[in-house]
Write a protein that holds these residues in place. Structure first.
Motif, PDB file in Angstrom:
ATOM      1  N   LEU A 147     -14.122 -19.082  -3.582  1.00  0.00           N
ATOM      2  CA  LEU A 147     -13.488 -20.462  -2.896  1.00  0.00           C
ATOM      3  C   LEU A 147     -12.046 -20.539  -3.051  1.00  0.00           C
ATOM      4  O   LEU A 147     -11.320 -20.077  -4.333  1.00  0.00           O
ATOM      5  N   LEU A 148     -11.214 -20.243  -2.075  1.00  0.00           N
ATOM      6  CA  LEU A 148     -10.001 -20.318  -2.277  1.00  0.00           C
ATOM      7  C   LEU A 148      -9.109 -21.620  -2.061  1.00  0.00           C
ATOM      8  O   LEU A 148      -9.289 -22.115  -0.829  1.00  0.00           O
ATOM      9  N   CYS A 149      -8.416 -22.143  -2.788  1.00  0.00           N
ATOM     10  CA  CYS A 149      -7.845 -23.300  -2.961  1.00  0.00           C
ATOM     11  C   CYS A 149      -6.235 -22.893  -2.519  1.00  0.00           C
ATOM     12  O   CYS A 149      -5.663 -22.153  -3.437  1.00  0.00           O
ATOM     13  N   ILE A 150      -5.870 -23.689  -1.456  1.00  0.00           N
ATOM     14  CA  ILE A 150      -4.622 -23.010  -1.185  1.00  0.00           C
ATOM     15  C   ILE A 150      -3.392 -24.029  -1.118  1.00  0.00           C
ATOM     16  O   ILE A 150      -2.291 -23.773  -0.555  1.00  0.00           O
ATOM     17  N   GLY A 151      -3.434 -25.009  -1.949  1.00  0.00           N
ATOM     18  CA  GLY A 151      -2.231 -25.993  -1.672  1.00  0.00           C
ATOM     19  C   GLY A 151      -1.255 -25.522  -2.793  1.00  0.00           C
ATOM     20  O   GLY A 151      -1.294 -24.781  -3.563  1.00  0.00           O
ATOM     21  N   GLY A 152      -0.088 -26.106  -2.373  1.00  0.00           N
ATOM     22  CA  GLY A 152       1.124 -26.256  -3.176  1.00  0.00           C
ATOM     23  C   GLY A 152       1.779 -24.594  -3.000  1.00  0.00           C
ATOM     24  O   GLY A 152       2.345 -24.162  -3.956  1.00  0.00           O
ATOM     25  N   SER A 153       1.879 -24.009  -1.953  1.00  0.00           N
ATOM     26  CA  SER A 153       2.354 -22.700  -1.826  1.00  0.00           C
ATOM     27  C   SER A 153       3.798 -22.840  -1.406  1.00  0.00           C
ATOM     28  O   SER A 153       4.461 -23.539  -0.928  1.00  0.00           O
ATOM     29  N   ALA A 154       4.414 -21.363  -1.975  1.00  0.00           N
ATOM     30  CA  ALA A 154       5.787 -21.410  -1.486  1.00  0.00           C
ATOM     31  C   ALA A 154       5.939 -20.580  -0.562  1.00  0.00           C
ATOM     32  O   ALA A 154       7.190 -19.780  -0.248  1.00  0.00           O
ATOM     33  N   THR A 155       5.062 -20.026   0.248  1.00  0.00           N
ATOM     34  CA  THR A 155       5.311 -18.916   1.217  1.00  0.00           C
ATOM     35  C   THR A 155       4.901 -19.381   2.768  1.00  0.00           C
ATOM     36  O   THR A 155       4.128 -20.205   2.975  1.00  0.00           O
ATOM     37  N   THR A 156       5.353 -18.644   3.499  1.00  0.00           N
ATOM     38  CA  THR A 156       5.126 -18.622   4.999  1.00  0.00           C
ATOM     39  C   THR A 156       5.070 -17.220   5.617  1.00  0.00           C
ATOM     40  O   THR A 156       5.623 -17.001   6.420  1.00  0.00           O
ATOM     41  N   ASP A 157       4.088 -16.324   4.848  1.00  0.00           N
ATOM     42  CA  ASP A 157       3.801 -14.972   5.317  1.00  0.00           C
ATOM     43  C   ASP A 157       2.527 -14.706   6.137  1.00  0.00           C
ATOM     44  O   ASP A 157       1.872 -13.724   6.358  1.00  0.00           O
ATOM     45  N   GLY A 158       1.856 -15.831   6.271  1.00  0.00           N
ATOM     46  CA  GLY A 158       0.616 -15.625   7.059  1.00  0.00           C
ATOM     47  C   GLY A 158      -0.503 -14.813   6.535  1.00  0.00           C
ATOM     48  O   GLY A 158      -1.423 -14.396   7.094  1.00  0.00           O
ATOM     49  N   GLY A 159      -0.531 -14.722   5.060  1.00  0.00           N
ATOM     50  CA  GLY A 159      -1.416 -13.929   4.321  1.00  0.00           C
ATOM     51  C   GLY A 159      -1.120 -12.784   4.336  1.00  0.00           C
ATOM     52  O   GLY A 159      -1.990 -11.897   3.950  1.00  0.00           O
ATOM     53  N   ALA A 160      -0.221 -12.293   4.827  1.00  0.00           N
ATOM     54  CA  ALA A 160       0.324 -10.787   5.035  1.00  0.00           C
ATOM     55  C   ALA A 160       0.398 -10.101   3.499  1.00  0.00           C
ATOM     56  O   ALA A 160      -0.246  -8.902   3.401  1.00  0.00           O
ATOM     57  N   GLY A 161       0.855 -10.641   2.735  1.00  0.00           N
ATOM     58  CA  GLY A 161       0.991 -10.382   1.208  1.00  0.00           C
ATOM     59  C   GLY A 161      -0.458  -9.817   0.670  1.00  0.00           C
ATOM     60  O   GLY A 161      -0.504  -8.952   0.193  1.00  0.00           O
ATOM     61  N   LEU A 162      -1.174 -10.844   0.960  1.00  0.00           N
ATOM     62  CA  LEU A 162      -2.461 -10.725   0.381  1.00  0.00           C
ATOM     63  C   LEU A 162      -3.360  -9.497   1.281  1.00  0.00           C
ATOM     64  O   LEU A 162      -4.272  -8.866   0.356  1.00  0.00           O
ATOM     65  N   LEU A 163      -3.256  -9.502   2.352  1.00  0.00           N
ATOM     66  CA  LEU A 163      -4.048  -8.547   2.947  1.00  0.00           C
ATOM     67  C   LEU A 163      -3.526  -7.177   2.565  1.00  0.00           C
ATOM     68  O   LEU A 163      -4.089  -6.201   2.445  1.00  0.00           O
ATOM     69  N   SER A 164      -2.056  -7.092   2.240  1.00  0.00           N
ATOM     70  CA  SER A 164      -1.630  -5.894   1.959  1.00  0.00           C
ATOM     71  C   SER A 164      -2.208  -5.450   0.380  1.00  0.00           C
ATOM     72  O   SER A 164      -2.561  -4.457   0.018  1.00  0.00           O
ATOM     73  N   ALA A 165      -2.303  -6.482  -0.362  1.00  0.00           N
ATOM     74  CA  ALA A 165      -2.767  -6.252  -1.725  1.00  0.00           C
ATOM     75  C   ALA A 165      -4.178  -5.720  -1.934  1.00  0.00           C
ATOM     76  O   ALA A 165      -4.644  -4.984  -2.670  1.00  0.00           O
ATOM     77  N   LEU A 166      -4.928  -6.121  -0.712  1.00  0.00           N
ATOM     78  CA  LEU A 166      -6.343  -5.853  -0.460  1.00  0.00           C
ATOM     79  C   LEU A 166      -6.469  -4.393   0.281  1.00  0.00           C
ATOM     80  O   LEU A 166      -7.723  -4.094   0.388  1.00  0.00           O
ATOM     81  N   GLY A 167      -5.241  -3.834   0.452  1.00  0.00           N
ATOM     82  CA  GLY A 167      -5.393  -2.442   0.974  1.00  0.00           C
ATOM     83  C   GLY A 167      -5.118  -2.373   2.398  1.00  0.00           C
ATOM     84  O   GLY A 167      -5.106  -1.151   2.994  1.00  0.00           O
ATOM     85  N   ALA A 168      -4.906  -3.622   3.185  1.00  0.00           N
ATOM     86  CA  ALA A 168      -4.480  -3.390   4.686  1.00  0.00           C
ATOM     87  C   ALA A 168      -3.013  -2.811   4.717  1.00  0.00           C
ATOM     88  O   ALA A 168      -2.269  -3.015   3.699  1.00  0.00           O
ATOM     89  N   ARG A 169      -2.668  -2.316   5.922  1.00  0.00           N
ATOM     90  CA  ARG A 169      -1.229  -2.022   6.068  1.00  0.00           C
ATOM     91  C   ARG A 169      -0.550  -2.572   7.095  1.00  0.00           C
ATOM     92  O   ARG A 169      -1.262  -2.556   8.453  1.00  0.00           O
ATOM     93  N   LEU A 170       0.646  -3.283   7.050  1.00  0.00           N
ATOM     94  CA  LEU A 170       1.110  -3.940   8.138  1.00  0.00           C
ATOM     95  C   LEU A 170       2.120  -2.925   8.502  1.00  0.00           C
ATOM     96  O   LEU A 170       3.158  -2.693   7.784  1.00  0.00           O
ATOM     97  N   LEU A 171       2.231  -2.472  10.022  1.00  0.00           N
ATOM     98  CA  LEU A 171       3.054  -1.170  10.060  1.00  0.00           C
ATOM     99  C   LEU A 171       3.876  -1.676  11.473  1.00  0.00           C
ATOM    100  O   LEU A 171       3.738  -2.335  12.295  1.00  0.00           O
ATOM    101  N   ALA A 172       5.233  -1.273  11.105  1.00  0.00           N
ATOM    102  CA  ALA A 172       6.196  -1.133  12.272  1.00  0.00           C
ATOM    103  C   ALA A 172       6.025  -0.275  13.290  1.00  0.00           C
ATOM    104  O   ALA A 172       5.089   0.536  13.240  1.00  0.00           O
ATOM    105  N   ARG A 173       6.717  -0.233  14.406  1.00  0.00           N
ATOM    106  CA  ARG A 173       6.626   0.866  15.707  1.00  0.00           C
ATOM    107  C   ARG A 173       6.806   2.035  15.021  1.00  0.00           C
ATOM    108  O   ARG A 173       6.097   3.156  15.553  1.00  0.00           O
ATOM    109  N   ASP A 174       7.694   2.123  13.970  1.00  0.00           N
ATOM    110  CA  ASP A 174       7.842   3.662  13.607  1.00  0.00           C
ATOM    111  C   ASP A 174       6.955   4.191  12.421  1.00  0.00           C
ATOM    112  O   ASP A 174       7.062   5.231  12.100  1.00  0.00           O
ATOM    113  N   GLY A 175       5.888   3.232  12.160  1.00  0.00           N
ATOM    114  CA  GLY A 175       5.038   3.603  11.317  1.00  0.00           C
ATOM    115  C   GLY A 175       5.121   3.448   9.821  1.00  0.00           C
ATOM    116  O   GLY A 175       4.383   3.517   8.942  1.00  0.00           O
TER     117      GLY A 175
END
Length: 404
Positions: A147-175
Motif C-alpha cells: 500500500l503506497l501512500c503518496i501525499g506530500g511529495s517534494a518530487t516531480t520525477d515521474g517515479g524515475a528514482g524509484l524505478l532506478s532503486a528497484l533495478g531499472a535503468r533510464l538510459l540516454a541515447r548514448d547509453g
C-alpha cells in the motif's frame, strides 16, 4: 480494541464505533480514538447505560495513514536507512501487517517536502529514489501487497528514482544512465527493465491517491503541483516535457498509455510507471484504508458512530475520512463528528448524512495551547455529546443495530 462498561444488564449494550482521522499536526488517530473512547465510557457510565466500544483509527491515505494502520493492526513501525528527495541520509518508517502479507509505505517518509524544508527546493533534481529501500524492505519481508501512500511529495520525477532503486535503468541515447530528477527526463531514450527486481512485478500494488489530475498539461503534475515544490515557469515546462517523454517510453515498452488516466499526476507523476509497468491500482485513500481494515464489517452492528478530524469543512465530504465513515456507517444510525474546527454550513450538514458536528474549541486560546490540549478537549467534547445520547439510548423504545 473492545471492552464494555458493565452497569446493568437489563438491556444489551450500546455498540459505539469510534473511527477518527488524526488531528493533523496535533494528535495521531490512535490517540484521538482513545480520548474519544474515554469520553464515551464516562458519559454512558454516568447514565447507567452499558456500552461496548470499538476503536478503529482511520486515515485518508495521506499523512497519518501509516500510524492509523499500525494502530489498527497493533503493530510497531519498522525503519530502514534511506535518502530524502535531495539524496541526504534519512531513517524512514514503514509498516507490515501482523500476518506479514500487507506492507504500507508513506512515500513522504523518503521524498516528502518537510524533510527538505531546511534548504532551497530543487524541483529539477528532487528524486523518489529514497522510496526504493522502503519497498525493498517489504519485498525482503515477503509482503504480498504494498500500500503506497503518496501525499506530500517534494518530487516531480515521474517515479524515475524509484524505478532506478528497484533495478531499472533510464538510459540516454548514448547509453549512459540519466541523473536523478525530473529535469533530466527529456533526455530519456530507453527504459531497460531487465534488472528490475522481479518481486516488484509479482507483488500487488495499491496506491492511495486523493487527486484526479492527469500526468501532463495545464492540469498535470508539473503545472499544478510543481510550483509548490519550487518550480519556476521554465522549470514547469521542462518537467512537463520530461514526463511526456517518460510516458511515451512507457507506452512503447508496455503498450499501456496512462497519460490521460485520472490520478497519474499525483506526487509528481509517481503512479504512472507503477501503473504501466507493475499493474498498480490507484484508488481513493479512504477507500483503500477502509478495505484493508475491513471497516464496513467492523462498523456493521454499531448503534452509534463517532468520527473526527482537525477541521471539518466542505472538503471533508469529498473523499476524506468523514466522507468514508458516513458512507460505511449502518443506515439509520447516528453519525457524529468531533472536530477542532467545524466550518460546514447548516445546509451542508443537512445534506451530508452526518447527524451532528461538535467543535472541541473551548473559548479563546492560542493555536499552540489548543494543540497542547487537543486530547483533553476531544475527551471532554465527546463526553458532553454522549451524555445527551446516553439518555436517548437508555429509552427502551430505541431501535438498536443488528446483533451477531
Amino acid at each position: 480494541m473492545s471492552h464494555a462498561s458493565h452497569v446493568h444488564d437489563q438491556a444489551p449494550p450500546v455498540r459505539v464505533a469510534i473511527v477518527p482521522d488524526s488531528f493533523k499536526g496535533s494528535a495521531r488517530a490512535v490517540d484521538v480514538a482513545a480520548a474519544m473512547a474515554r469520553g464515551v465510557h464516562d458519559a454512558f457510565a454516568a447514565a447507567g447505560v452499558e456500552v461496548l466500544v470499538h476503536t478503529l483509527p482511520f486515515a485518508d491515505g495521506g499523512e497519518g495513514t501509516l500510524d492509523a494502520l499500525l494502530g489498527a493492526w497493533g503493530a510497531d513501525a519498522l525503519t530502514v536507512d534511506t535518502t530524502d528527495a535531495l539524496g541526504r541520509p534519512v531513517r524512514a518508517r514503514y509498516g507490515l501487517s501482523p500476518d506479514g502479507r500487507t506492507g504500507v509505505v508513506e512515500a513522504a517518509e523518503a521524498n516528502g517536502l518537510p524533510l527538505v524544508s531546511d534548504v532551497p527546493l530543487r524541483p529539477l533534481t528532487a528524486t523518489t529514489r529514497g522510496i526504493g529501500p522502503l519497498v525493498t524492505a517489504l519485498l525482503d519481508a515477503g509482503a504480498e501487497e504494498i500500500l503506497l501512500c503518496i501525499g506530500g511529495s517534494a518530487t516531480t520525477d515521474g517515479g524515475a528514482g524509484l524505478l532506478s532503486a528497484l533495478g531499472a535503468r533510464l538510459l540516454a541515447r548514448d547509453g549512459s544512465e540519466l541523473p536523478d530528477g525530473g529535469g533530466s527526463l527529456t533526455d530519456l531514450h530507453r527504459l531497460d527493465t531487465t534488472g528490475l527486481d522481479p518481486r516488484a512485478r509479482s507483488v500487488r500494488w495499491r496506491i492511495a491517491c486523493d487527486v484526479t489530475n492527469p500526468l501532463l498539461g495545464e492540469t498535470g503534475a508539473a503545472a499544478v503541483f510543481g510550483p509548490q515544490k519550487g518550480a519556476a515557469p521554465d522549470d514547469v515546462r521542462l518537467l512537463d516535457a520530461g514526463l511526456r517523454r517518460l510516458v511515451d517510453v512507457l507506452a512503447e515498452l508496455t503498450g499501456d498509455d496512462v497519460r490521460d488516466r485520472a490520478g497519474m499526476g499525483a506526487a509528481g507523476g509517481l503512479p504512472a510507471p507503477l501503473t504501466a509497468l507493475l499493474g498498480a491500482e490507484v484508488l481513493p485513500g479512504s477507500r483503500m484504508v477502509a478495505e484493508v481494515l475491513d471497516a464496513e464489517r467492523l462498523m456493521a452492528d454499531a448503534d452509534l458512530v463517532l468520527t473526527g478530524e482537525g477541521r471539518f469543512d466542505g472538503q471533508s465530504l469529498g473523499g476524506k475520512v468523514v466522507d468514508a465513515v458516513r458512507r460505511l456507517a449502518p443506515a439509520g444510525r447516528p453519525v457524529v463528528v468531533i472536530a477542532g474546527d467545524v466550518s460546514v454550513t447548516s445546509e451542508e450538514l443537512r445534506r451530508s448524512g452526518v447527524t451532528a458536528a461538535f467543535s472541541t474549541a473551548r473559548g479563546p486560546r492560542s493555536l499552540e495551547r489548543m494543540r497542547e490540549d487537543v486530547l483533553a478537549d476531544v475527551e471532554w467534547t465527546t463526553a458532553n455529546c454522549c451524555r445527551l445520547l446516553a439518555h436517548h439510548f437508555a429509552s427502551p423504545d430505541v431501535t438498536r443495530g443488528p446483533r451477531p
